[in-house]
Design a protein around this motif. Structure first.
Motif, mmCIF file in Angstrom:
data_model
loop_
_atom_site.group_PDB
_atom_site.id
_atom_site.type_symbol
_atom_site.label_atom_id
_atom_site.label_comp_id
_atom_site.label_asym_id
_atom_site.label_seq_id
_atom_site.Cartn_x
_atom_site.Cartn_y
_atom_site.Cartn_z
ATOM 1 N N LEU A 1 3.772 5.820 -5.511
ATOM 2 C CA LEU A 1 3.556 5.856 -7.129
ATOM 3 C C LEU A 1 2.408 6.758 -7.626
ATOM 4 O O LEU A 1 2.178 6.707 -8.679
ATOM 5 N N ARG A 2 1.644 7.021 -6.589
ATOM 6 C CA ARG A 2 0.381 7.636 -6.888
ATOM 7 C C ARG A 2 -0.682 7.169 -7.516
ATOM 8 O O ARG A 2 -1.347 7.369 -8.455
ATOM 9 N N ASN A 3 -0.690 5.583 -7.339
ATOM 10 C CA ASN A 3 -1.616 4.710 -7.793
ATOM 11 C C ASN A 3 -2.718 4.679 -6.749
ATOM 12 O O ASN A 3 -3.900 4.290 -7.291
ATOM 13 N N LEU B 1 0.757 -1.120 0.029
ATOM 14 C CA LEU B 1 -0.015 -0.156 -0.145
ATOM 15 C C LEU B 1 0.875 1.310 0.178
ATOM 16 O O LEU B 1 0.783 2.155 -0.763
ATOM 17 N N ASN B 2 1.881 1.363 0.492
ATOM 18 C CA ASN B 2 2.869 2.381 0.801
ATOM 19 C C ASN B 2 3.689 2.554 -0.635
ATOM 20 O O ASN B 2 3.687 3.598 -1.334
#
Length: 96
Positions: free
Chosen positions: A66-68, A60-61
Motif C-alpha cells: 500500500l506504500r505506507n 508488513l507486506n
C-alpha cells in the motif's frame, strides 16, 4: 495499524529527500503480525514450506504494497522459516 507506523514515515522521508545514503538498516521488533489466519493453519503452511501464502497475510507486506512503509525498498525472496518463534532454549518451533 497506525500506531505501528509511528515516526517511521518521517524517518524514511528524511532519508529519501535528496540524501546520499546507499544503505539503511532497520533493527528491532516492528511488531507486525500475520492476520486473518488461524495460528495452526499458519504453522501448517510454514511446515509445508508455503511461505508465499503466509506472506500474503503479513501486515508488513500488506502495508508495503500500500506504500505506507518502506517505499522504494525491495526485499529479496523469503525462503526460510521464521526465526523468532522458537521455544526458549530449544529447537522446538513455537509449541504454544
Amino acid at each position: 495499524m497506525k500506531p505501528r507506523l509511528g515516526d517511521r514515515a518521517g524517518a524514511i522521508a528524511s532519508l529519501s529527500s535528496g540524501s546520499n545514503v546507499s544503505q539503511v538498516y532497520w533493527l528491532g521488533d516492528l511488531n507486525y503480525r500475520i492476520t486473518d489466519r488461524d495460528a495452526k493453519e499458519v504453522k501448517d503452511f510454514i511446515d509445508e514450506g508455503n511461505f508465499d501464502v503466509v506472506l500474503q497475510y503479513d501486515q508488513l507486506n500488506q502495508q508495503h504494497k500500500l506504500r505506507n512503509v518502506f517505499v522504494g525498498y525491495r526485499e529479496g525472496n523469503i525462503s526460510f522459516r521464521p526465526t523468532y518463534k522458537y521455544d526458549p532454549g530449544t529447537d522446538n518451533w513455537d509449541s504454544r
